[in-house]
Design an enzyme around this catalytic site. Structure first.
Site, mmCIF file in Angstrom:
data_model
loop_
_atom_site.group_PDB
_atom_site.id
_atom_site.type_symbol
_atom_site.label_atom_id
_atom_site.label_comp_id
_atom_site.label_asym_id
_atom_site.label_seq_id
_atom_site.Cartn_x
_atom_site.Cartn_y
_atom_site.Cartn_z
ATOM 1 N N ASN A 104 -14.655 -79.711 19.780
ATOM 2 C CA ASN A 104 -13.273 -79.813 19.335
ATOM 3 C C ASN A 104 -12.633 -78.379 19.205
ATOM 4 O OD1 ASN A 104 -15.049 -79.486 17.226
ATOM 5 N ND2 ASN A 104 -13.498 -80.793 15.873
ATOM 6 N N ASP A 162 -16.782 -85.108 18.614
ATOM 7 C CA ASP A 162 -16.721 -85.017 16.953
ATOM 8 C C ASP A 162 -15.372 -84.474 16.722
ATOM 9 O OD1 ASP A 162 -18.063 -84.603 14.589
ATOM 10 O OD2 ASP A 162 -17.417 -82.583 14.693
ATOM 11 N N HIS A 242 -23.085 -86.385 10.993
ATOM 12 C CA HIS A 242 -22.837 -86.719 9.566
ATOM 13 C C HIS A 242 -23.094 -87.995 8.844
ATOM 14 C CE1 HIS A 242 -19.027 -86.968 11.324
ATOM 15 N NE2 HIS A 242 -18.791 -85.857 11.511
ATOM 16 N N ASP A 315 -22.562 -78.908 9.603
ATOM 17 C CA ASP A 315 -21.094 -79.382 9.863
ATOM 18 C C ASP A 315 -20.010 -77.997 9.309
ATOM 19 O OD1 ASP A 315 -18.862 -80.690 10.836
ATOM 20 O OD2 ASP A 315 -18.888 -82.061 9.173
ATOM 21 N N HIS A 319 -12.200 -72.936 7.724
ATOM 22 C CA HIS A 319 -10.748 -73.035 8.070
ATOM 23 C C HIS A 319 -10.088 -71.729 6.954
ATOM 24 C CE1 HIS A 319 -10.388 -76.925 9.347
ATOM 25 N NE2 HIS A 319 -11.076 -77.201 8.718
#
Length: 438
Positions: A104, A162, A242, A315, A319
């Site tokens: 993604n 994902d 997950h 995962d 950010h």
């Protein structure tokens, strides 16, 4: 960074390799990037060489290098959060020799060109090996399947949309059938979006107390149940990304008991935190899927210990502060974790029946098996890919030099026990905290 080590002798380490039922104190000798000797006293002669680097392990742990099934490196498109170079550096510091990068990105990894670009950037950097996960559908729009055969030939080791659940049962069936032709696992982000629209966190007493719309467990369970039925019908490989609920674990356990090729992974934060972490509207604890309740955490730990959960995946979702310093509903979900994973989870060994061997199995051996890659091993003749970790080291992430560009994690100030001191990937030392590096 990627030159194979000429002569390295590690003496007196506690070597644990669940792939060979190994747990013993011994020496390991690496010459020109390959393990040439292993066993008690194996380093006696090589350590006398002038060209040898000798490490007195003093009981430190020597483990097969880790393999992450699920990380986000944000390149191409959002390199200000993370790029392949910084992501691989963070992976090396965390003990990883292999990392699977999710699709993604912007643009989505749904073509040969993007897959090859990612691999080229990884080769230019060196360090851990990058394994791209390609998209299931073009643009991750859930409609038209990607050219999976071409993506596999380019280097993709699995397919996933994902971040977005593949909602259509018809498209999911075709995806499973098509991926089966190329021996690729289909990796599902299990979330019924019709049940989670507008949700900020887990649906339960805490969400009610905070006045936030919740995401019910059943939104995950429904998709896992449907997909297991489809995978059984077409006899394909299916992997749940997950897992976060007690119900999903129960469904996977039942599927495994019937011999289905179904696997799953769990993240460190779903093993350690509950939805109560959001009581202060702490956006750093907003993740997807959301943190659940204590009963789910206990079920996940038990499933990890008994092997129902195959793998631990970080995962890793970096950010910038811009995307986290906002109202909870506007904050982007996810937390970084490659460099913290071992230190966070080593403390669980001995609880919930989790053994060190099972932890290493979930960090290294089983995740490699999910995507059909040969797992790192402590064996003579194999390329050296291992981790030297100090089980007694206490450290705080905020006090060390983190390689990731992002700091979006609630664990920065936590006192962790167990630290990766050295990582070897494809025969080269890619992380070395023994040389005085922070």
């Amino acid at each position: 960074m990627s030159a194979p080590v000429e002569l390295l002798v590690v003496r007196g380490a506690r070597a644990v390799d669940p792939g060979g039922d190994l747990d013993a104190t011994l020496d390991v000798v690496v010459e020109r990037g390959r393990i040439t000797r292993i066993g008690p006293g194996a380093g006696d002669e090589p350590s006398r060489s002038e060209r040898a680097r000798v490490i007195d392990a003093g009981g430190r742990l020597l483990l097969p290098a880790f393999f992450d099934l699920h990380a986000h490196f944000r390149e191409p498109g959002e390199e200000y959060k993370e790029d392949i170079s910084s992501g691989l550096s963070a992976a090396a510091a965390g003990g990883y020799a292999h990392v699977c990068a999710m699709p993604n990105t912007h643009p989505v990894n749904d073509t040969r060109a993007v897959t090859e670009m990612m691999l080229r950037r990884a080769t230019e950097h060196g360090g851990p090996t990058l394994h791209p996960i390609a998209a299931i559908t073009k643009g991750q729009e859930g409609k038209e399947l990607t050219e999976m055969g071409e993506l596999r030939d380019a280097g993709a080791v699995g397919v996933s949309d994902d971040g977005v659940c593949l909602m259509s049962s018809a498209v999911m069936r075709r995806a499973l059938e098509y991926a089966k032709n190329f021996d690729l696992p289909v990796i599902q982000h299990a979330e019924d979006h019709t049940l989670t629209a507008g949700a900020d966190m887990h649906e339960g007493p805490v969400s009610a107390r905070l006045g936030l719309r919740g995401w019910p467990r059943v939104a995950e369970d429904i998709i896992v149940a449907r997909d297991i039925l489809l995978a059984e019908y077409v006899r394909a490989r299916y992997h749940v990304a997950h897992v976060s609920t007690e119900g999903s674990v129960r469904l996977v356990r039942e599927a495994k008991s019937r011999g289905l090729d179904v696997t799953c992974e769990v993240t460190p934060h779903h093993l350690l935190l509950t939805d109560a972490a959001l009581l202060g509207y702490d956006t750093v604890c907003k993740v997807n899927p959301p943190l659940r309740e204590e009963s789910d955490v206990l079920a996940l730990r038990e499933a990890l210990a008994d092997g129902t959960i195959d793998a631990i995946a970080t995962d890793h979702a970096p950010h910038s502060p811009l995307e986290k310093d906002s109202e909870l509903s506007e904050a982007r979900p996810g937390m970084m974790g490659l460099e913290l994973c071992f230190g966070l989870l080593f403390g669980l060994v001995g609880s919930s029946r989790l053994t060190l061997a099972r932890l290493v199995d979930a960090l290294s051996t089983r995740p490699a098996r999910v995507v059909g890659i040969e797992a790192p091993r402590l064996l003579v003749g194999r390329v050296a890919e291992f981790v030297l970790a100090d089980p007694e080291a206490h450290w705080k992430p905020e006090a060390v030099l983190l390689r990731s560009k992002s700091r979006n994690t609630p664990f920065l100030g936590r006192d962790l026990r167990g630290r990766v001191m050295m990582t070897l990937a494809h025969g080269a030392i890619v992380h070395d905290a023994l040389q005085g590096n922070p």
